[in-house]
Motif scaffolding. Structure first.
Motif, PDB file in Angstrom:
ATOM      1  N   ARG A  52      11.340 -39.479  -6.464  1.00 44.53           N
ATOM      2  CA  ARG A  52      11.087 -38.042  -6.324  1.00 44.53           C
ATOM      3  C   ARG A  52      11.810 -37.486  -5.090  1.00 44.53           C
ATOM      4  NH1 ARG A  52       7.885 -34.116  -4.387  1.00 44.53           N
ATOM      5  NH2 ARG A  52       7.094 -32.605  -5.876  1.00 44.53           N
ATOM      6  N   GLU A  53      11.735 -38.211  -3.976  1.00 42.04           N
ATOM      7  CA  GLU A  53      12.417 -37.772  -2.759  1.00 42.04           C
ATOM      8  C   GLU A  53      13.926 -37.751  -2.949  1.00 42.04           C
ATOM      9  OE1 GLU A  53      10.889 -40.854  -0.260  1.00 42.04           O
ATOM     10  OE2 GLU A  53       9.395 -39.532   0.642  1.00 42.04           O
ATOM     11  N   LEU A  54      14.449 -38.753  -3.645  1.00 38.39           N
ATOM     12  CA  LEU A  54      15.871 -38.832  -3.909  1.00 38.39           C
ATOM     13  C   LEU A  54      16.341 -37.623  -4.703  1.00 38.39           C
ATOM     14  CD1 LEU A  54      18.365 -41.033  -3.835  1.00 38.39           C
ATOM     15  CD2 LEU A  54      17.901 -40.967  -6.272  1.00 38.39           C
ATOM     16  N   MET A  55      15.588 -37.251  -5.721  1.00 42.60           N
ATOM     17  CA  MET A  55      15.998 -36.113  -6.543  1.00 42.60           C
ATOM     18  C   MET A  55      15.877 -34.797  -5.774  1.00 42.60           C
ATOM     19  SD  MET A  55      17.293 -37.547  -9.074  1.00 42.60           S
ATOM     20  CE  MET A  55      17.825 -36.014  -9.827  1.00 42.60           C
ATOM     21  N   LEU A  56      14.896 -34.685  -4.889  1.00 38.93           N
ATOM     22  CA  LEU A  56      14.813 -33.494  -4.038  1.00 38.93           C
ATOM     23  C   LEU A  56      16.039 -33.415  -3.134  1.00 38.93           C
ATOM     24  CD1 LEU A  56      11.019 -33.492  -3.123  1.00 38.93           C
ATOM     25  CD2 LEU A  56      12.215 -31.840  -4.581  1.00 38.93           C
ATOM     26  N   ALA A  57      16.461 -34.551  -2.606  1.00 38.17           N
ATOM     27  CA  ALA A  57      17.663 -34.580  -1.763  1.00 38.17           C
ATOM     28  C   ALA A  57      18.891 -34.192  -2.577  1.00 38.17           C
ATOM     29  CB  ALA A  57      17.838 -35.968  -1.153  1.00 38.17           C
ATOM     30  N   ARG A  58      18.959 -34.655  -3.813  1.00 42.03           N
ATOM     31  CA  ARG A  58      20.096 -34.300  -4.678  1.00 42.03           C
ATOM     32  C   ARG A  58      20.144 -32.802  -4.943  1.00 42.03           C
ATOM     33  NH1 ARG A  58      22.351 -38.149  -8.937  1.00 42.03           N
ATOM     34  NH2 ARG A  58      22.275 -40.059  -7.740  1.00 42.03           N
ATOM     35  N   ILE A  59      18.993 -32.203  -5.201  1.00 40.45           N
ATOM     36  CA  ILE A  59      18.966 -30.765  -5.449  1.00 40.45           C
ATOM     37  C   ILE A  59      19.454 -30.013  -4.212  1.00 40.45           C
ATOM     38  CG2 ILE A  59      17.452 -28.780  -5.889  1.00 40.45           C
ATOM     39  CD1 ILE A  59      15.784 -30.822  -7.650  1.00 40.45           C
ATOM     40  N   ALA A  60      19.018 -30.456  -3.042  1.00 39.20           N
ATOM     41  CA  ALA A  60      19.488 -29.840  -1.801  1.00 39.20           C
ATOM     42  C   ALA A  60      21.004 -30.016  -1.657  1.00 39.20           C
ATOM     43  CB  ALA A  60      18.762 -30.457  -0.613  1.00 39.20           C
ATOM     44  N   ALA A  61      21.499 -31.200  -1.981  1.00 35.68           N
ATOM     45  CA  ALA A  61      22.934 -31.448  -1.884  1.00 35.68           C
ATOM     46  C   ALA A  61      23.721 -30.609  -2.883  1.00 35.68           C
ATOM     47  CB  ALA A  61      23.223 -32.935  -2.093  1.00 35.68           C
ATOM     48  N   LEU A  62      23.184 -30.454  -4.087  1.00 33.55           N
ATOM     49  CA  LEU A  62      23.855 -29.616  -5.083  1.00 33.55           C
ATOM     50  C   LEU A  62      24.000 -28.185  -4.576  1.00 33.55           C
ATOM     51  CD1 LEU A  62      22.173 -30.930  -8.359  1.00 33.55           C
ATOM     52  CD2 LEU A  62      24.558 -31.266  -7.650  1.00 33.55           C
ATOM     53  N   ALA A  63      22.945 -27.668  -3.964  1.00 35.34           N
ATOM     54  CA  ALA A  63      23.014 -26.318  -3.398  1.00 35.34           C
ATOM     55  C   ALA A  63      24.034 -26.271  -2.260  1.00 35.34           C
ATOM     56  CB  ALA A  63      21.639 -25.878  -2.896  1.00 35.34           C
ATOM     57  N   ALA A  64      24.057 -27.303  -1.432  1.00 30.78           N
ATOM     58  CA  ALA A  64      24.950 -27.327  -0.274  1.00 30.78           C
ATOM     59  C   ALA A  64      26.420 -27.350  -0.663  1.00 30.78           C
ATOM     60  CB  ALA A  64      24.629 -28.529   0.613  1.00 30.78           C
TER      61      ALA A  64
END
Length: 109
Positions: free
Chosen positions: A28-40
């Motif tokens: 779950r944490e990994l996917m939250l980080a991915r979503i943040a990275a996608l936005a970035a």
């Protein structure tokens, strides 16, 4: 044969699976980080779509995504957050259209 028809998508799915297996973060944490990275990185709608299934599988909610976008907004800026929201909406719309088409095909078949 399916792998021959979608080699790029298959490779991306493999990369995602390896990332989940090798990360020290909880899925779950990994996917939250991915979503943040996608936005970035100002990712296109397709990138969000490729991660949506896994994100849903690990319990990511719309509220989680909104929270992540709010959290990274001061770092990535308003234009990236607006683009991310639009790309997420496009990805969601596409996913809904595909699901509806599959349901319609099942009902006809």
């Amino acid at each position: 044969m399916a792998e021959e028809e979608t080699p790029v998508l298959d490779a991306l799915a493999d990369i995602t699976a390896v990332s989940l297996e090798r990360s020290t973060l909880e899925p779950r944490e990994l996917m939250l980080a991915r979503i943040a990275a996608l936005a970035a990185v100002d990712a296109p709608a397709g990138s969000y779509l490729l991660n949506a299934g896994t994100a849903m599988d690990v319990g990511i909610t719309l509220e989680d995504v909104q929270g992540i976008l709010i959290a990274v907004a001061p770092v990535v800026g308003t234009p990236r957050i607006v683009a991310a929201a639009g790309n997420l909406a496009s990805a969601l719309g596409f996913a809904i259209a595909v699901a509806e088409a599959e349901l319609e095909a099942e009902a006809e078949g």
